[in-house]
Scaffold this motif. Sequence first.
Motif, mmCIF file in Angstrom:
data_model
loop_
_atom_site.group_PDB
_atom_site.id
_atom_site.type_symbol
_atom_site.label_atom_id
_atom_site.label_comp_id
_atom_site.label_asym_id
_atom_site.label_seq_id
_atom_site.Cartn_x
_atom_site.Cartn_y
_atom_site.Cartn_z
ATOM 1 N N PRO A 138 58.481 35.760 12.675
ATOM 2 C CA PRO A 138 58.451 35.627 11.217
ATOM 3 C C PRO A 138 58.375 34.159 10.796
ATOM 4 O O PRO A 138 58.821 33.272 11.525
ATOM 5 C CB PRO A 138 59.777 36.259 10.783
ATOM 6 C CG PRO A 138 60.146 37.180 11.895
ATOM 7 C CD PRO A 138 59.651 36.525 13.152
ATOM 8 N N GLU A 139 57.812 33.914 9.626
ATOM 9 C CA GLU A 139 57.646 32.545 9.160
ATOM 10 C C GLU A 139 58.897 32.014 8.469
ATOM 11 O O GLU A 139 59.062 30.794 8.349
ATOM 12 C CB GLU A 139 56.453 32.467 8.200
ATOM 13 C CG GLU A 139 55.113 32.804 8.855
ATOM 14 C CD GLU A 139 53.960 32.676 7.892
ATOM 15 O OE1 GLU A 139 54.208 32.364 6.710
ATOM 16 O OE2 GLU A 139 52.806 32.879 8.324
ATOM 17 N N ASN A 140 59.771 32.893 7.996
ATOM 18 C CA ASN A 140 60.946 32.465 7.246
ATOM 19 C C ASN A 140 62.215 33.058 7.848
ATOM 20 O O ASN A 140 62.164 34.034 8.607
ATOM 21 C CB ASN A 140 60.826 32.885 5.774
ATOM 22 C CG ASN A 140 59.593 32.308 5.112
ATOM 23 O OD1 ASN A 140 59.320 31.128 5.228
ATOM 24 N ND2 ASN A 140 58.844 33.152 4.413
ATOM 25 N N ASN A 141 63.349 32.451 7.474
ATOM 26 C CA ASN A 141 64.673 32.933 7.888
ATOM 27 C C ASN A 141 64.807 32.963 9.412
ATOM 28 O O ASN A 141 65.262 33.943 9.995
ATOM 29 C CB ASN A 141 64.954 34.321 7.310
ATOM 30 C CG ASN A 141 64.801 34.374 5.809
ATOM 31 O OD1 ASN A 141 65.321 33.508 5.107
ATOM 32 N ND2 ASN A 141 64.085 35.364 5.305
ATOM 33 N N VAL A 142 64.399 31.870 10.051
ATOM 34 C CA VAL A 142 64.407 31.796 11.505
ATOM 35 C C VAL A 142 65.289 30.642 11.973
ATOM 36 O O VAL A 142 65.157 29.514 11.508
ATOM 37 C CB VAL A 142 62.985 31.606 12.072
ATOM 38 C CG1 VAL A 142 63.024 31.493 13.587
ATOM 39 C CG2 VAL A 142 62.079 32.751 11.645
ATOM 40 N N ILE A 143 66.207 30.949 12.874
ATOM 41 C CA ILE A 143 66.990 29.936 13.585
ATOM 42 C C ILE A 143 66.331 29.736 14.940
ATOM 43 O O ILE A 143 66.119 30.701 15.678
ATOM 44 C CB ILE A 143 68.450 30.375 13.768
ATOM 45 C CG1 ILE A 143 69.150 30.514 12.412
ATOM 46 C CG2 ILE A 143 69.212 29.398 14.657
ATOM 47 C CD1 ILE A 143 70.541 31.116 12.514
ATOM 48 N N THR A 144 65.989 28.497 15.270
ATOM 49 C CA THR A 144 65.311 28.213 16.531
ATOM 50 C C THR A 144 66.214 27.393 17.438
ATOM 51 O O THR A 144 66.709 26.333 17.043
ATOM 52 C CB THR A 144 64.000 27.446 16.291
ATOM 53 O OG1 THR A 144 63.172 28.185 15.380
ATOM 54 C CG2 THR A 144 63.245 27.248 17.600
ATOM 55 N N LEU A 145 66.431 27.883 18.638
ATOM 56 C CA LEU A 145 67.199 27.182 19.659
ATOM 57 C C LEU A 145 66.223 26.731 20.738
ATOM 58 O O LEU A 145 65.651 27.561 21.447
ATOM 59 C CB LEU A 145 68.275 28.099 20.242
ATOM 60 C CG LEU A 145 69.198 28.789 19.221
ATOM 61 C CD1 LEU A 145 70.184 29.699 19.928
ATOM 62 C CD2 LEU A 145 69.918 27.761 18.364
ATOM 63 N N THR A 146 66.018 25.430 20.822
ATOM 64 C CA THR A 146 65.023 24.873 21.734
ATOM 65 C C THR A 146 65.704 24.317 22.973
ATOM 66 O O THR A 146 66.654 23.544 22.874
ATOM 67 C CB THR A 146 64.227 23.753 21.038
ATOM 68 O OG1 THR A 146 63.628 24.269 19.839
ATOM 69 C CG2 THR A 146 63.129 23.224 21.948
ATOM 70 N N VAL A 147 65.207 24.718 24.138
ATOM 71 C CA VAL A 147 65.724 24.234 25.418
ATOM 72 C C VAL A 147 64.607 23.450 26.097
ATOM 73 O O VAL A 147 63.536 24.006 26.369
ATOM 74 C CB VAL A 147 66.178 25.398 26.321
ATOM 75 C CG1 VAL A 147 66.770 24.850 27.620
ATOM 76 C CG2 VAL A 147 67.184 26.286 25.600
ATOM 77 N N ASP A 148 64.852 22.158 26.358
ATOM 78 C CA ASP A 148 63.803 21.356 26.972
ATOM 79 C C ASP A 148 63.992 21.270 28.481
ATOM 80 O O ASP A 148 64.917 21.865 29.056
ATOM 81 C CB ASP A 148 63.731 19.965 26.332
ATOM 82 C CG ASP A 148 64.892 19.061 26.731
ATOM 83 O OD1 ASP A 148 65.861 19.556 27.348
ATOM 84 O OD2 ASP A 148 64.841 17.857 26.417
#
Length: 210
Positions: free
Chosen positions: A55-65
């Motif tokens: 979805p384009e809205n209401n998104v929590i993103t947890l990024t692991v590098d």
Amino acid sequence: MPKVKPHRTSPSLDMTPMVDLAFLLVTFFMLTTKFAPEETVVVDTPSSTSELKLPENNVITLTVDAKKRVFFGVDAPQTKIQALQKVGAKYGVNFTAAQAKEFSNLPNFGLPISQLGSYLNMAKEDRKQVNAQQPGVPLDSLNNQLIDWVLAARTANQAIFHKPTYIAIKGDGNADVPTVQQVIKVLQEKDINRFNLITDMENKPVAAAK
């Protein structure tokens, strides 16, 4: 008596209206296009055959590098500010209105909350110089700030938009598997069992539902 041949003229087409329309379209797209903000960390997501779009809205993103660091991000500026206030209150850290405004413009970050204030006081160009040095949001058992950010953002987003919040894990293709597993574990410990794994397909981000 010879026939009189009519005078033939070459057909012509006035291109002026077409040129005006082209400039109007260019101007429209220039004024309405929103460029994606530059993220603190860039990851190369693995490929997938899934066609489920995030979805384009209401998104929590947890990024692991690839360096085992975890970065937190949420799309709505209002949600960011409320989450900042709530997490700051829990850890006894106060933020000024100017810092909160700067925070609302961050795509994501990877800092303990004790270091966040000084980071927000920096100029944008100075932040770019230190982005590579961010240690990541703590998520160990003794100092699990990551789950605090997730819960605060979910609560704020529900209060503001009255819509469900989607959680997406965006891992680098070379990310440390135990780190990704730890992120999933801290979510599941709070009964968050539905989230998305962001992958890449034909250079377009998609999400495989978990």
